[in-house]
Design an enzyme around this catalytic site. Structure first.
Site, PDB file in Angstrom:
ATOM      1  N   ARG A 155       0.846  -1.183   0.000  1.00 39.03           N
ATOM      2  CA  ARG A 155       0.000   0.000   0.000  1.00 39.03           C
ATOM      3  C   ARG A 155       0.886   1.239   0.000  1.00 39.03           C
ATOM      4  NH1 ARG A 155      -2.386  -3.392   4.073  1.00 39.03           N
ATOM      5  NH2 ARG A 155      -4.493  -4.089   3.503  1.00 39.03           N
ATOM      6  N   LYS A 181      -2.943  -2.200   7.624  1.00 39.74           N
ATOM      7  CA  LYS A 181      -4.169  -1.768   8.283  1.00 39.74           C
ATOM      8  C   LYS A 181      -4.415  -2.588   9.542  1.00 39.74           C
ATOM      9  CE  LYS A 181      -6.630  -0.013   4.231  1.00 39.74           C
ATOM     10  NZ  LYS A 181      -7.841  -0.138   3.386  1.00 39.74           N
ATOM     11  N   HIS A 250      -2.178   2.481  -6.150  1.00 41.21           N
ATOM     12  CA  HIS A 250      -2.979   1.288  -5.894  1.00 41.21           C
ATOM     13  C   HIS A 250      -3.086   0.408  -7.137  1.00 41.21           C
ATOM     14  CE1 HIS A 250      -4.693   0.023  -2.154  1.00 41.21           C
ATOM     15  NE2 HIS A 250      -5.763  -0.481  -2.741  1.00 41.21           N
ATOM     16  N   ARG A 253      -0.471  -2.138  -6.828  1.00 36.08           N
ATOM     17  CA  ARG A 253      -0.874  -3.189  -5.876  1.00 36.08           C
ATOM     18  C   ARG A 253      -1.861  -4.159  -6.534  1.00 36.08           C
ATOM     19  NH1 ARG A 253      -1.558  -4.519  -0.328  1.00 36.08           N
ATOM     20  NH2 ARG A 253      -3.718  -4.820   0.350  1.00 36.08           N
ATOM     21  N   HIS A 276      -4.845  -8.897   3.536  1.00 36.66           N
ATOM     22  CA  HIS A 276      -6.300  -8.867   3.698  1.00 36.66           C
ATOM     23  C   HIS A 276      -6.708  -9.737   4.882  1.00 36.66           C
ATOM     24  CE1 HIS A 276      -6.991  -7.830  -0.838  1.00 36.66           C
ATOM     25  NE2 HIS A 276      -6.695  -6.758  -0.108  1.00 36.66           N
ATOM     26  N   TYR A 285      -9.994 -10.544  -7.095  1.00 35.35           N
ATOM     27  CA  TYR A 285      -8.964 -10.756  -8.107  1.00 35.35           C
ATOM     28  C   TYR A 285      -9.219 -12.011  -8.926  1.00 35.35           C
ATOM     29  CZ  TYR A 285      -6.621  -6.995  -5.724  1.00 35.35           C
ATOM     30  OH  TYR A 285      -6.337  -5.780  -5.188  1.00 35.35           O
TER      31      TYR A 285
END
Length: 307
Positions: A155, A181, A250, A253, A276, A285
């Site tokens: 990120r 995150k 992004h 990514r 994630h 994806y």
């Protein structure tokens, strides 16, 4: 003095409660200034939808009407869901700290909207982007940032937070450890091209970096590079590469995730490398991968070509 003017001069109790709630979020949850601004904007939107309605009198029908009005204005389900989350948090705080009896947002959901697929470069376009030659120190830095972002799926916030110690680890172990995150830490492999680009940047870094600055990537003033600078430099880099699309961090990514999935088919590994928390987030994806395969089929299969 007219009554309406007198009322206008009186402080709005709702805004006083909002200020207290935002102060709580700032001191107890240590939210960033930008996040607090978003909370304020979303909650003030509720005030504007129901002028003069005290928070203690808010009922589920008020919230349902608000959701319907926002949806009619064209706001996406995702945007409305963020607003509902802000409202729900406010009323939960009011119940705990101000004695409010119920949360009128409980059980209410935003309308569903079509989930847009993330944009990704083709492998050929990614190669075209990253093969742009770098000569100046700033260009060497840019190439190292973009190679690393694509190589490891970082990120933007993770990329700009890297320090020189991370470069040492990349040299020793060919991987980078970042905190993403939710404070979650993960380690991701770093490819040979990215490692070579980082070495080239490190040989020129002293020409830009100020003494004692530990950031791996620095800006024109010698301090840690700002996210906005990375976005602007990448957009310019894409123009230099001759790509016909806007490229933001992004996209690198997304491209990383898509290309790894196309090559390996290992969704769980891609989930871990992206950081994630839920596999459902990574599953988007698989749709991108199918699109890629469908295009390849249409182009190659003799019975797929349109007449």
């Amino acid at each position: 003095m007219p009554a309406d003017q007198a009322n206008a001069n009186q402080p709005d109790p709702r805004r006083e409660l909002l200020a207290a709630y935002l102060e709580h979020l700032s001191h107890q949850r240590h939210l960033a200034a930008g996040t607090l601004r978003n909370y304020r904007k979303d909650i003030e939107a509720l005030f504007e939808l129901h002028p003069g309605v005290a928070l203690s009198r808010m009922q589920p029908q008020h919230i349902r009407r608000s959701v319907a009005q926002l949806h009619a204005r064209g706001l996406s389900g995702r945007t409305i869901a963020h607003m509902l989350s802000a409202w729900r948090g406010l009323f939960a705080w009011l119940a705990r700290h101000r004695g409010y009896s119920a949360n009128p947002c409980m059980g209410l959901r935003a309308p569903k909207s079509a989930r847009g697929l993330p944009k990704a470069l083709s492998p050929e376009a990614a190669g075209q982007l990253l093969d742009v030659p770098a000569e100046t120190p700033a260009e060497l830095r840019d190439k190292a940032m973009f190679e690393l972002a694509y190589s490891s799926g970082l990120r933007l916030a993770e990329l700009v937070s890297l320090d020189l110690a991370h470069a040492d680890a990349i040299r020793r172990e060919a991987e980078v450890t970042v905190t993403g995150k939710g404070g979650k830490t993960r380690s991701v492999p770093v490819g040979a091209n990215a490692r070579a680009a980082i070495e080239a940047w490190l040989s020129a870094r002293a020409l830009l970096a100020r003494a004692q600055v530990q950031a791996l990537f620095v800006g024109a003033r010698g301090e840690r590079i700002a996210p906005g600078v990375v976005r602007a430099r990448l957009a310019q880099w894409a123009i230099r590469a001759g790509l016909p699309v806007h490229v933001h961090p992004h996209v690198l990514r997304h491209s990383f995730a898509t290309h790894v999935l196309q090559s390996s088919g290992d969704l769980r590994a891609v989930q871990e490398m992206l950081g994630h928390s839920s596999i459902s987030t990574t599953q988007v994806y698989t749709h991108l991968d199918f699109q890629y395969l469908a295009k390849a089929y249409d182009a190659a299969h003799p019975r797929a070509k349109k007449k």
